[in-house]
Motif scaffolding. Structure first.
Motif, PDB file in Angstrom:
ATOM      1  N   VAL A 191       5.603  27.216  64.151  1.00 37.27           N
ATOM      2  CA  VAL A 191       6.145  29.201  63.708  1.00 37.27           C
ATOM      3  C   VAL A 191       5.751  29.148  62.754  1.00 37.27           C
ATOM      4  CG1 VAL A 191       7.734  30.113  63.795  1.00 37.27           C
ATOM      5  CG2 VAL A 191       7.881  27.676  65.649  1.00 37.27           C
ATOM      6  N   PHE A 192       6.031  28.607  61.339  1.00 35.90           N
ATOM      7  CA  PHE A 192       5.952  29.075  59.814  1.00 35.90           C
ATOM      8  C   PHE A 192       4.674  29.395  59.528  1.00 35.90           C
ATOM      9  CE2 PHE A 192      10.644  28.631  60.584  1.00 35.90           C
ATOM     10  CZ  PHE A 192      11.253  29.726  59.733  1.00 35.90           C
ATOM     11  N   ASN A 193       4.089  28.824  59.528  1.00 38.39           N
ATOM     12  CA  ASN A 193       2.384  29.261  59.683  1.00 38.39           C
ATOM     13  C   ASN A 193       2.048  30.918  60.184  1.00 38.39           C
ATOM     14  OD1 ASN A 193      -0.446  29.002  58.739  1.00 38.39           O
ATOM     15  ND2 ASN A 193      -0.632  28.655  60.912  1.00 38.39           N
ATOM     16  N   TYR A 245       3.788  35.766  66.720  1.00 40.19           N
ATOM     17  CA  TYR A 245       3.341  34.156  66.701  1.00 40.19           C
ATOM     18  C   TYR A 245       2.771  33.852  68.153  1.00 40.19           C
ATOM     19  CZ  TYR A 245       4.998  29.061  68.353  1.00 40.19           C
ATOM     20  OH  TYR A 245       5.317  27.771  68.608  1.00 40.19           O
ATOM     21  N   ARG A 246       1.496  32.594  67.926  1.00 40.24           N
ATOM     22  CA  ARG A 246       1.592  32.310  69.507  1.00 40.24           C
ATOM     23  C   ARG A 246       1.759  30.645  70.007  1.00 40.24           C
ATOM     24  NH1 ARG A 246      -2.697  34.120  66.695  1.00 40.24           N
ATOM     25  NH2 ARG A 246      -2.263  36.621  67.455  1.00 40.24           N
ATOM     26  N   TRP A 258      10.090  39.895  70.092  1.00 33.83           N
ATOM     27  CA  TRP A 258      11.136  39.177  70.633  1.00 33.83           C
ATOM     28  C   TRP A 258      11.036  37.780  70.725  1.00 33.83           C
ATOM     29  CZ3 TRP A 258      16.231  40.261  70.687  1.00 33.83           C
ATOM     30  CH2 TRP A 258      16.610  39.031  71.490  1.00 33.83           C
ATOM     31  N   GLN A 259      10.231  37.384  71.707  1.00 31.72           N
ATOM     32  CA  GLN A 259       9.462  35.914  71.497  1.00 31.72           C
ATOM     33  C   GLN A 259       9.025  35.593  70.212  1.00 31.72           C
ATOM     34  OE1 GLN A 259       8.732  38.261  73.384  1.00 31.72           O
ATOM     35  NE2 GLN A 259       8.284  37.834  75.350  1.00 31.72           N
ATOM     36  N   GLU A 260       8.529  35.571  69.466  1.00 38.70           N
ATOM     37  CA  GLU A 260       8.611  35.183  68.080  1.00 38.70           C
ATOM     38  C   GLU A 260       9.747  35.116  66.798  1.00 38.70           C
ATOM     39  OE1 GLU A 260       5.722  35.695  64.026  1.00 38.70           O
ATOM     40  OE2 GLU A 260       5.621  37.201  65.526  1.00 38.70           O
ATOM     41  N   TYR A 261      10.763  36.686  67.610  1.00 39.87           N
ATOM     42  CA  TYR A 261      11.883  36.225  66.751  1.00 39.87           C
ATOM     43  C   TYR A 261      12.770  34.763  67.461  1.00 39.87           C
ATOM     44  CZ  TYR A 261      16.798  36.913  66.322  1.00 39.87           C
ATOM     45  OH  TYR A 261      18.753  36.727  66.207  1.00 39.87           O
ATOM     46  N   LEU A 262      12.924  34.864  68.794  1.00 36.86           N
ATOM     47  CA  LEU A 262      13.495  33.348  69.852  1.00 36.86           C
ATOM     48  C   LEU A 262      12.793  32.252  68.942  1.00 36.86           C
ATOM     49  CD1 LEU A 262      13.119  34.655  73.211  1.00 36.86           C
ATOM     50  CD2 LEU A 262      14.918  34.680  71.570  1.00 36.86           C
ATOM     51  N   HIS A 263      11.715  32.087  68.816  1.00 32.54           N
ATOM     52  CA  HIS A 263      10.875  30.800  68.551  1.00 32.54           C
ATOM     53  C   HIS A 263      11.782  30.535  66.738  1.00 32.54           C
ATOM     54  CE1 HIS A 263       8.565  28.724  71.439  1.00 32.54           C
ATOM     55  NE2 HIS A 263       8.108  30.759  72.077  1.00 32.54           N
ATOM     56  N   GLN A 264      11.553  31.520  66.263  1.00 37.92           N
ATOM     57  CA  GLN A 264      12.039  31.257  64.711  1.00 37.92           C
ATOM     58  C   GLN A 264      13.142  30.921  64.750  1.00 37.92           C
ATOM     59  OE1 GLN A 264      11.456  35.749  62.832  1.00 37.92           O
ATOM     60  NE2 GLN A 264       8.970  35.692  62.895  1.00 37.92           N
ATOM     61  N   GLU A 265      14.577  31.516  65.440  1.00 35.25           N
ATOM     62  CA  GLU A 265      15.499  30.947  65.299  1.00 35.25           C
ATOM     63  C   GLU A 265      15.285  29.509  65.681  1.00 35.25           C
ATOM     64  OE1 GLU A 265      18.126  32.303  64.305  1.00 35.25           O
ATOM     65  OE2 GLU A 265      17.757  33.785  63.469  1.00 35.25           O
ATOM     66  N   SER A 266      14.612  29.747  66.511  1.00 39.50           N
ATOM     67  CA  SER A 266      14.866  27.594  67.393  1.00 39.50           C
ATOM     68  C   SER A 266      14.499  27.090  66.621  1.00 39.50           C
ATOM     69  CB  SER A 266      13.704  27.763  68.292  1.00 39.50           C
ATOM     70  OG  SER A 266      14.430  28.767  69.346  1.00 39.50           O
ATOM     71  N   TYR A 319       5.321  24.168  50.792  1.00 39.08           N
ATOM     72  CA  TYR A 319       4.390  25.669  51.027  1.00 39.08           C
ATOM     73  C   TYR A 319       5.238  26.359  51.560  1.00 39.08           C
ATOM     74  CZ  TYR A 319       0.472  28.526  50.916  1.00 39.08           C
ATOM     75  OH  TYR A 319      -0.501  28.990  51.214  1.00 39.08           O
ATOM     76  N   PHE A 320       5.701  26.788  52.397  1.00 40.03           N
ATOM     77  CA  PHE A 320       6.231  27.379  53.349  1.00 40.03           C
ATOM     78  C   PHE A 320       7.478  27.798  52.727  1.00 40.03           C
ATOM     79  CE2 PHE A 320       3.430  26.265  57.279  1.00 40.03           C
ATOM     80  CZ  PHE A 320       2.562  26.878  57.165  1.00 40.03           C
ATOM     81  N   ASP A 321       8.079  27.478  52.029  1.00 40.14           N
ATOM     82  CA  ASP A 321       9.176  27.586  51.696  1.00 40.14           C
ATOM     83  C   ASP A 321       9.846  28.557  51.315  1.00 40.14           C
ATOM     84  OD1 ASP A 321      12.231  26.842  50.346  1.00 40.14           O
ATOM     85  OD2 ASP A 321      11.359  27.058  48.177  1.00 40.14           O
ATOM     86  N   ASN A 322       8.935  29.509  50.555  1.00 43.00           N
ATOM     87  CA  ASN A 322       9.183  31.239  50.309  1.00 43.00           C
ATOM     88  C   ASN A 322       9.246  31.555  52.020  1.00 43.00           C
ATOM     89  OD1 ASN A 322       6.160  30.550  50.597  1.00 43.00           O
ATOM     90  ND2 ASN A 322       5.662  32.216  48.877  1.00 43.00           N
TER      91      ASN A 322
END
Length: 2003
Positions: A231-233, A276-277, A362-370, A492-495
């Protein structure tokens, strides 16, 4: 370890398991509940549903399809699967049924065995409020901590255990229990021990430790972590470089394309391309878009609010959005099913204001929150209390993190970036992805540039001859490929994570990295691999750099020595990291000549993250170097040269130049970051010193150390000589010196490289140093390096002399920091380098003058600007210093003295510890000699490197050896250490350690301490003191050059010519030191350097001695000059007298010889002269005293009629007065007003008083015969009974503040004229209901008129008062004569004051005030009850005295004065208003009005208003009470017998055989109640109980008599005599029974208790004698405390303290952020709104005020409810050093209860004096509290509290809200007054005369300052702007702007400014938050003050300028 992958899952039949979980996670966006976009209200529900959905499915899979749910969570049945029994499909379809998901984790705070972590490190994250334990003896360093579950007190007995309180905002650490590298000894874990002790054999303990569960855990975590990474990639939109590119593209597209549909479709495709996909995600399925704003630390609340409002969010509550962004890190602004033009414009509006925002699918937001919920779920799993689960879960999580991430499982974005040409200005393509902070084309973490030094063959010692130009040459090397573990991807994804998610990630990573010792090194290696990359991310791409995980990982991983050893052994890793850090510093600051310049920033970064980058980098270096164990690793050429390249950036980086002309208006503040960073640098350098000292024996001759010194020599010589030039000294033989002028050129004062050079050189000998210099190619140029350090010393001296005054104060502060900061030791190290330059100038040369040495000396004088002083005579006007010349010469002499005597860096020692102890003791001596210091202050002044070993034991031993401890003498001071007398002889007042003190003042101190009967101060010669072991003539040879001797001659001559001795004493002391050094180096006893035998020096010294009679020079100078001259004489007397004859002639020479030969006789003559002066002084003093005595006698004779002769017998004096009909005698009164200091005859005096409830009246519903065991044997603390457990006592305490029947008076008794008082409260804008005494500032809320009394008419005696039938009617005649005869007349000023005092006190009870309806005569009934309570309070308070039998009669003068004034007040009211209605009873003494001293109320009431004698009243009362007690005692005996406790009680020492007659009398009463035969001991027990029960009442009756004695006495010397018996002597008996019988004989009709039991007693008719409450006769005091404060901290769970009633709802048992109420002993836990004290008082305890012990801070918080005020004072605990407060325990010292201090605090509490103490402590700040709390106060209203708006906290539930009744408050309200009352009040406030007081009249008294907490002044300002004016309802309101005029608050003005929420909140809400009364909130704004405009202007002009 890293080969574990999906294949392992496939082989274990887990493929289907993981596939199903992966599918569920990837298809979250298809769940019906989440598909469509939501509005702001629906989004709140969505978040809740999503949270439980994620947790549900993860628990379902993790717990083996929910089978193991019962082991972790509380479910419905024991073995039911609970809510997880349904299928996955059902879970997906019933997302909205949240209630079925909620389960609570199993927890048992009383069973620590559930927290067991056997076999691994604890790693438990500290929760908010929990203790953090540190043990100095056991811990490896301060970072090693224990949690409350692991801390075992038995392991730390007598250790220094310091405890902190965890705070979510500041503490992210974990428990280190089980980590062997964290502890010096093996510790036992309390949780593990409890598990062993419980011996649980339940198989469920190991339920999860199966292979099947391990594989399930690994599979679930495998999928969960991969999903998060995937997701965060894709979330690259928030990174600054990409965000800038993305928003630029969207803006460009929006403005370039005119067609709206094409424009929107183009932007939509761009957003979709980077969205995101996954394999289950189809872009076309997108159901909408969301606009999200991210938090940063570079916009304030106002800016954020403005930006959000312009973005048109769908949530109208902007403040809620702002709060969410601040707390969570981001917030959704709006959503839309389609991308619209308006949606895009909202993005632009927000971005325009500088915030970071972007549009997501909207789907990307859902996956970020997940993904966020997944990380939160993992963090919660780490806190589940099941050892078996924790063991397996942590192992599995560690294994998953330490395995490689499948790079093919996520989408590659690098190609998309390349396709769109998004590149961020890097020249090399293979580094472009690191600049973008994205994954590369292989989905790996991209590499960054790695550099090392450009030479590799440094193995041979000759390679240390490195040319300086090669030291900075680097080459790029091929980077080592990253391992690609999941851990690295997450770091690496901390920021990319937002605030809440970053905290969740840290809560996962930090506990895991230390849980498994096998993986810790792997974690460290992985972290170090990408450390430079993370630093780059912080610098360029981090919105919230302060949240970075870097520091936490440094603490957890790099404080481990083995990890640091691995780092240093890894080829080039440390070197590569260091060069990365060097590059960062060079990029973010300008480099000028190889040095950083901090004024400008070369690269401007919108995040301003370089500050965090620098700090993290410096912290990394400091930690790593501090943990290196092998010093050779630091001295390896590649590491050492790399460090040198880093340090040189800071060497001389901050330079300043002298300003001339006008003063600087705006001082330069750029030095602050430089000092901050340079402090880190010096800490880094100190690590070299520490490690080399520990290995001094091997390091001293180590070639690596010598090679490192040569490298530094090469660098320093090259750096300092490159641009240097010379100049010719034409007047001195064309000598060449370095051309530099400190006063005209930019000069540096921080030289860390030179400090490092000094540290290395002081480890070798002087000869080795000289040899190493000789081996350097440019050895002759070392003088340049010494000259740079000398410039700094000159700069420091010039600034100190005031020569740089035009630069402002900042320069003075900078140089003070440089010179006096002994942690840095900058001054000493720079001085050492200059010393090395002097040594090198004369090395390898024969004795005598050398050219190099002369050059050094000339250069030194030129640098100091004193070269002109070599001319003879010199012209001071030619120097640059003008009027600062003499102070500058003084500084130069001190410098030369330090050059000669400072030899600490030349000492050759074999034992590093010995050297450290010697330095430590020297430091202690110099710190203590000027004044004694407390332990903490002294310890703080000692550098850490001297005391950091063995927990200060060496410091304590040295301190005990050198000083004497003086215990604290007062109640608030600390113990101090005083230097022993013999150690003063070791002090040199001109030593470098004494630079902070004046030289001559130090001399006087030393002489006064050393002087005694044998030696007088003027005879003592202070010796120069330096280490005599270091005897090297080269150190001071420059002082013997002809040049320097000529300078000394000229300086001495200048003193004689100018008669200015500014520098003479220091100069003579320098000569003394030169002579001493010469003798030591050459083993001479009385020789001096031949250069100093010149005629000029002799002539100057004789001139000084000749001037001794003119007092031009001080005695110290004369003595020192005499010593120097005597030294010259002793060297060669013959040559001396020859020179003397040549100078002054033979006659003078002969006379001088004779005078010297008769020196002893001369000294005797001087001494006799001194004695003569003393004798004459005493004679003059005696003559003056005789003259004063004659004048006094004459004055007394002339005014003898104005004075009364003291009488010895009071009764006889009244008889004499009655015989003289023409003379009236009045009681002695203090009739001086504290304001005007005058005693006007026609003025009425008043005294301020505090009238409120008291918590001390205690009773019981039944007799408790155990009371006989409690004696009055002084104040004691019972640590076994720390709280009250019976509900009856707590209820009694609560009711004490709700009934007017329990009110008392306290007063300071300071008399004030009524008119002065009126003007005072008007000037201070106060009210009668709330003011402070103008003298002592004691809080008061009423006034009492004071009138003189006279016994002239009544001729009362104490016997008549006891025996005769007198009432208040007769007593009121004490005021029937004199100037107040017509008191009932309205024209009498006393009448006005009397009416005013009654009305404004609401008749002293607001409830009764409403009932009596203006009948003021009934006020006497109320006052009588309160007077009785005040008497009872005095009696109760005296029980703790050492001699309570008589102390209550002979002490407490002020208390008796208060009682007398109240009694007179009662009589006065009776006199004016007549007899009260005796049928009216103010209190029914039932329910809340029930009072325990009811028996005494009966006595007082009947004494004042009935016609019974006092003796008869007391007899009836006691006889009735005794019979009641006997009957109740029998009932208690039956209870004790049934409980089998009676025999134990009968065996106690207090119970003994009883007299037969007494037994019969008790038996008679018993038989009337019940017929039974008892043992004699039972009757004795009853008798003892009766004695104790009536004792308080008898003592109170005696107090009444004592008060009347004070009222009718004539002289202060009148003794307290009744029936010719002096009561103080009569009652001074030890036997309690005899004591009671004596009082019975005095006060009743019977001789003893035995006969009193026989008194006939009919059925009482008075209600006060029916069911008399049983009052406690025990000592009433505050709740008991533990003997050692540390017990509250280390054994808090074992202490049995009462909890508040609502505590069971919260898990607070492990928290240490509690307070202890000292009234009830309850534990009061911290609340989120910080109102825990007011909440406790209002609901659980006494309401008016309280005292709370804060164990963790060793403080007591005194809290006053009205007005809300808080004062913190030190708790009554002292450590072994006599310190209190935080200082007593901050080092973990054992703190012991000081009974004396606790008794003092208890005295304040018992006597209702805590409000007065608070007001005195706060001073004028308390007055501001009064004003800010409301205009007019009433005594009977419930105290207002600060209210805050409900912010959603759990503590804000309705059950716990502080709700107060809206009962009408008392106060000066016009609508409530009758016409007469209004006129009286108006007359009091507005009299006809118009006179005022000056400020000086009211600003009197000393103020005691404490740390106080008051209202923020900015909030008060908002209150003012709203409330100015007149109220529309007719209530008189003062202008609050005027109220605050001149009432500035020094505390609140420096307090924290209002929060962003307050600044953005409407004014109405702000006013609500400070609790204004309803009448103030309903004001009409149109009724403004006519002076409002002027008031506002005054406010701005006078006050706001201070902000």
């Amino acid at each position: 370890m890293s080969d574990w992958n999906l294949n392992e899952l496939e082989s274990s039949n887990m493929t289907e398991y993981t596939t199903e979980l992966r599918t569920l996670l990837n298809t979250i966006h298809t769940v019906n509940e989440f598909v469509d976009v939501r509005g702001f209200r629906e989004r709140m529900e969505l978040e809740t549903h999503l949270n439980y959905y994620i947790g549900r499915i993860l628990n379902y899979f993790l717990l083996d399809e929910g089978k193991n749910i019962n082991y972790l969570y509380n479910t419905e049945t024991e073995h039911d699967q609970g809510p997880f029994k349904e299928s996955i499909e059902k879970i997906r379809n019933e997302v909205e049924n949240v209630s079925s998901y909620i389960v609570s984790p199993k927890t048992d705070n009383n069973d620590t065995s559930s927290k067991c972590h056997a076999g691994r490190s604890c790693g438990r994250k500290f929760r908010n409020g929990e203790p953090i334990y540190r043990c100095q003896e056991c811990g490896f360093d301060d970072t090693c901590v224990l949690c409350i579950n692991c801390f075992e007190p038995k392991d730390h007995v007598n250790h220094h255990v310091y405890t902190g309180i965890s705070n979510d905002n500041f503490n992210t650490g974990i428990c280190d229990c089980g980590d062997n590298e964290a502890w010096n000894v093996t510790l036992s874990c309390k949780a593990d021990n409890d598990l062993l002790e419980n011996e649980k054999k339940d198989d469920s303990l190991n339920i999860f430790e199966t292979e099947h569960n391990r594989k399930i855990f690994e599979a679930v975590l495998f999928e969960a972590i991969d999903y998060v990474i995937d997701v965060f990639n894709h979330q690259v939109e928030v990174l600054y470089p990409t965000h800038s590119e993305f928003t630029s593209f969207i803006r460009k597209t929006y403005h370039d394309i005119t067609d709206e549909s094409l424009r929107i479709s183009t932007i939509r495709r761009f957003i979709d391309d980077f969205s995101y996909r996954n394999k289950s995600f189809d872009i076309e399925e997108n159901k909408g878009y969301t606009l999200i704003v991210y938090n940063d630390e570079f916009h304030n609340y106002s800016q954020a609010t403005t930006a959000l409002r312009q973005g048109k969010p769908d949530n109208p509550h902007i403040d809620i959005l702002t709060t969410r962004i601040d707390t969570e890190g981001r917030a959704v602004i709006k959503t839309s099913p389609t991308l619209t033009d308006d949606f895009i414009r909202s993005l632009f509006a927000i971005e325009t204001n500088g915030l970071t925002a972007f549009i997501f699918q909207w789907q990307e937001y859902l996956h970020q929150e997940s993904a966020n919920r997944i990380m939160w779920w993992i963090s919660q799993c780490l806190e589940l209390e099941n050892p078996s689960f924790q063991k397996v879960f942590r192992q599995s999580l560690t294994k998953v993190l330490c395995t490689k991430f499948d790079k093919d499982s996520t989408t590659n974005l690098a190609n998309e970036f390349d396709f769109r040409g998004i590149k961020i200005g890097l020249s090399k393509d293979h580094f472009r992805y690191s600049e973008l902070s994205i994954l590369n084309e292989e989905n790996s973490i991209p590499q960054i540039s790695h550099k090392i030094l450009d030479f590799t063959s440094l193995n041979d010692i000759n390679d240390y001859h490195i040319p300086p130009n090669r030291c900075s040459s680097t080459i790029e090397v091929d980077p080592v490929p990253y391992s690609g573990l999941r851990l690295q991807y997450i770091l690496y994804f901390d920021n990319r994570f937002w605030k809440a998610l970053r905290k969740n990630v840290q809560s996962i990573i930090i506990p895991i990295v230390s849980s498994d010792a096998d993986y810790k090194k792997l974690f460290s290696d992985e972290f170090l691999q990408i450390f430079s990359h993370m630093l780059r991310s912080v610098a360029y791409n981090d919105r919230e750099p302060h949240l970075t995980i870097i520091k936490e990982l440094i603490v957890q991983l790099l404080t481990v020595p083995t990890n640091v050893e691995s780092l240093m052994n890894n080829k080039h890793m440390f070197e590569e990291i260091m060069w990365s850090i060097i590059d960062f510093f060079c990029k973010f600051a300008k480099v000028d000549n190889g040095q950083l310049v901090w004024q400008r920033v070369q690269i401007s970064n919108i995040t301003k993250s370089y500050n965090f980058l620098f700090k993290q980098s410096l912290y990394f270096i400091e930690i790593v170097l501090g943990k290196v164990m092998d010093y050779r690793k630091l001295l390896e050429p590649n590491n050492f040269i790399t460090l040198l390249n880093f340090l040189k950036l800071f060497n001389g980086a901050w330079k300043i130049n002298r300003k001339e002309g006008e003063h600087v208006l705006h001082e330069d503040q750029y030095f602050i970051p430089y000092l901050e960073y340079t402090t880190y640098i010096y800490n880094i350098i100190e690590n070299f010193d520490v490690i080399l000292r520990k290995n001094i024996e091997s390091a001293r001759n180590d070639p690596m150390l010598h090679g490192a010194i040569k490298i530094l020599l090469n660098y320093l010589i090259s750096a300092n000589s490159t641009n240097a030039t010379f100049k010719k000294l034409d007047s001195f033989g064309n000598r060449s010196v370095i051309k530099f002028d400190v006063s005209k050129e930019r000069t540096t004062y921080m030289n860390p490289v030179s400090t490092l050079f000094s540290i290395l050189v002081d480890k070798i000998s002087i000869d080795d140093f000289v040899r190493l210099v000789s081996e350097v190619p440019e050895k002759d140029k070392f003088i340049f390096s010494a000259d740079v350090e000398m410039r700094t010393l000159v700069l420091c001296s010039q600034v100190e002399c005031g020569f740089w005054i035009r630069n402002g104060m900042s320069v003075l502060h900078q140089l003070s920091y440089y010179k006096n900061n002994q942690e840095l030791d900058s001054y000493g190290r720079d001085l050492h380098v200059v010393q090395l330059g002097a040594i090198n100038s004369c090395s390898n040369k024969e004795e005598g003058m050398t050219e190099e040495l002369e050059t050094f000396t000339y250069n030194m004088l030129d640098r100091w600007g004193l070269i002109e002083c070599l001319n003879k005579p010199y012209n001071s006007e030619k120097t640059i210093y003008e009027d600062k010349l003499y102070p500058m010469i003084q500084q130069f002499i001190v410098f030369c003295y330090h050059m000669l005597t400072t030899r600490i860096f030349f000492e050759e020692f074999q034992d590093a510890e010995e050297n450290r102890i010697e330095q430590l003791q020297t430091m202690i001596i110099y710190k203590l000699f000027s004044k004694p210091l407390s332990y903490s202050k002294l310890l703080k002044s000692i550098p850490n490197y001297l005391i950091e070993n063995n927990n200060n034991q060496d410091f304590d031993i040295s301190l005990e050896k050198l000083s004497i401890f003086e215990e604290p003498k007062g109640l608030s001071d600390n113990g101090v250490y005083k230097l022993k007398k013999q150690n003063y002889s070791l002090i040199d007042p001109l030593n470098m350690f004494n630079m902070g003190n004046d030289f001559e003042s130090s001399v006087n101190i030393i002489k006064s301490k050393l002087a005694g009967k044998v030696r007088k101060p003027e005879e003592i010669i202070i010796e120069p003191y330096f280490n005599e072991k270091v005897r090297d003539e080269r150190i001071g040879r420059f002082l013997r050059t002809t040049i320097f001797v000529n300078l000394i001659e000229n300086l001495l001559e200048e003193v004689i010519l100018s008669n200015n001795a500014t520098y003479l004493y220091e100069l003579l002391h320098l000569l003394h030191a030169i002579f001493k050094d010469y003798r030591l180096c050459n083993n001479y006893s009385n020789k001096i350097p031949p250069e100093y035998k010149s005629e000029s020096i002799i002539s100057s010294l004789i001139a000084v001695l000749k001037d001794s009679s003119n007092k031009q020079f001080s005695g110290n100078i004369i003595a020192k000059a005499n010593w120097v001259l005597e030294s010259i004489i002793q060297d060669n007397q013959k040559k001396f007298y020859e020179k003397l004859s040549k100078l002054y002639g033979s006659e003078f020479s002969e006379n001088f010889r004779l005078k010297r030969s008769n020196e002893d006789n001369a000294r005797a003559e001087v001494e006799s002269e001194i004695d003569k002066k003393r004798r004459l002084a005493k004679k003059r003093q005696k003559k003056l005293m005789a003259r004063f005595d004659n004048q006094q006698a004459k004055f007394m004779e002339e005014h003898k009629n104005s004075f009364e002769k003291p009488l010895h017998d009071s009764a006889q004096s009244y008889m004499n007065c009655s015989g003289d009909k023409g003379k009236e005698v009045t009681a002695i009164e203090d009739s001086t007003c504290v304001l005007c200091q005058d005693d006007v005859d026609n003025e009425v005096f008043i005294i301020p008083a505090y009238h409120d409830y008291s918590p001390i009246f205690r009773g019981s519903s039944k007799v408790d015969l155990y009371d006989v065991k409690y004696e009055w044997d002084g104040f004691k603390n019972d640590s076994d009974n720390l709280t009250y457990y019976d509900d009856a006592t707590i209820k009694n305490i609560i009711n004490s503040s709700s009934s007017g029947s329990k009110k008392v008076f306290t007063s300071c008794n300071h008399a004030i004229h009524s008119n002065c008082f009126r003007r005072f409260i008007q000037k201070k804008r106060l009210s009668v209901h709330g003011f402070i005494c103008p003298l002592c500032q004691t809080y008061s809320n009423c006034i009492i008129p004071v009138v003189p009394s006279s016994n002239y008419k009544l001729n009362l005696s104490l016997k008549s008062i006891i025996d005769n039938s007198l009432t208040v009617n007769e007593f009121s005649e004490l005021f029937s004569s004199g100037k107040f005869d017509s008191v009932v007349d309205k024209s009498n000023p006393l009448s006005t004051v009397l009416n005013f005092s009654i009305y404004h006190a609401n008749s002293f009870d607001i409830d009764i005030h409403k009932i009596i309806d203006g009948k003021k005569e009934n006020v006497t009934l109320i006052l009588s009850m309160h007077w009785a309570n005040t008497i009872s309070m005095l009696e109760i308070a005296s029980r703790t005295d050492e001699n309570p039998q008589i102390s209550f009669l002979i002490t407490r003068e002020q208390k008796y004065k208060t009682l007398k004034n109240i009694l007179c007040f009662i009589m006065l009211i009776y006199k004016v208003y007549g007899q009260p209605d005796l049928n009216f009873k103010p209190y029914d003494f039932k329910g809340k009005n029930r009072i325990e001293n009811q028996l005494f109320h009966y006595i007082v009431y009947n004494f004042l208003y009935s016609k019974m004698p006092l003796r008869k009243i007391v007899t009836n009362a006691l006889s009735t009470y005794l019979r009641q007690l006997v009957k109740l005692s029998i009932d208690n005996i039956h209870e004790l017998k049934n409980e089998k406790k009676l025999d134990i009680l009968l065996d106690c020492k207090e119970v003994s055989p009883i007299h037969v007659s007494l037994k019969k009398r008790i038996e008679k009463i018993v038989m009337d109640h019940i017929i039974i035969d008892y043992d004699d001991k039972v009757y004795c027990l009853i008798y003892k109980y009766l004695v104790r029960s009536i004792l308080p009442t008898l003592r109170r009756c005696l107090i009444i008599v004592k008060v009347f004695h004070d009222t009718i006495k004539v002289s202060e010397n009148d003794t307290f005599i009744v029936d010719d018996k002096r009561l103080e002597d009569l009652l001074d008996v030890d036997d309690l029974c005899e004591y009671v019988n004596l009082m019975i004989d005095l006060l009743t009709d019977y001789e003893s208790l035995e006969y009193l039991l026989d008194a006939e007693c009919s059925t009482p008719s008075d209600i006060l004698l029916k069911k008399i409450p049983i009052e406690s006769s025990k000592i009433i005091k505050m709740a008991n405390l533990v003997n050692n404060l540390n017990t509250y901290i280390t054994n808090s769970k074992e202490l049995r303290l009462r909890e508040e009633h609502f505590i069971s709802k919260y898990k607070l048992e492990d928290r240490l952020d509690f307070k202890i109420c000292l009234t009830c002993g309850s534990k009061v836990h911290m609340r989120s709104d910080h109102h825990e004290m007011s909440h406790h008082l209002q609901r659980e305890c006494f309401k008016s005020y309280g005292a709370f012990l804060v164990p963790n801070n060793n403080e007591v918080c005194l809290f006053l409810a009205n007005p809300p005020s808080v004062v913190y004072i030190s708790a009554p605990y002292l450590n072994s050093h006599g310190e209190s407060g935080k200082n007593a325990m901050k080092r973990g010292d054992l703190t012991t209860l000081s009974t004396r201090r606790f008794e003092y605090l208890n005295t304040l509490w018992v006597n209702n004096e805590i409000p007065g103490y608070i007001s005195r402590a706060m001073g004028d700040d308390f007055r501001l509290n009064i004003l800010s709390n409301g205009f007019l106060f009433a005594m009977n209203r419930i105290p207002p509290q600060f209210r805050r708006r409900d912010d959603g906290d759990s503590d804000s539930s309705g059950e716990e809200d502080l709700n107060f009744s809206d009962e009408e408050e008392g106060g000066l309200r016009v609508e409530d007054m009758t016409r007469v009352e209004f006129e009286e009040a108006f007359e009091f406030f507005n009299p006809t005369e118009n006179d005022g007081l000056n400020d000086d009249d009211v600003e009197t008294g000393n103020r005691e300052r404490r740390r106080v907490r008051t209202l923020p002044f900015a909030i008060l300002q908002e209150q003012i702007r709203r409330l100015d004016g007149m109220g529309g309802n007719g209530t008189q309101v003062f202008n609050l702007a005027d109220l605050l005029d001149g009432a500035r608050n020094p505390v609140t003005e420096t307090a924290t400014p209002p929060t962003n929420a307050q600044l953005g909140t409407p004014v109405e809400n702000i006013i609500d938050s400070i609790n204004l009364t309803d009448e103030n909130e309903t004001r009409e704004e149109n009724n403004t003050n006519p002076n409002e405009e002027n008031s506002d202007r005054e406010w701005e002009d006078d006050d706001m300028t201070h902000w």
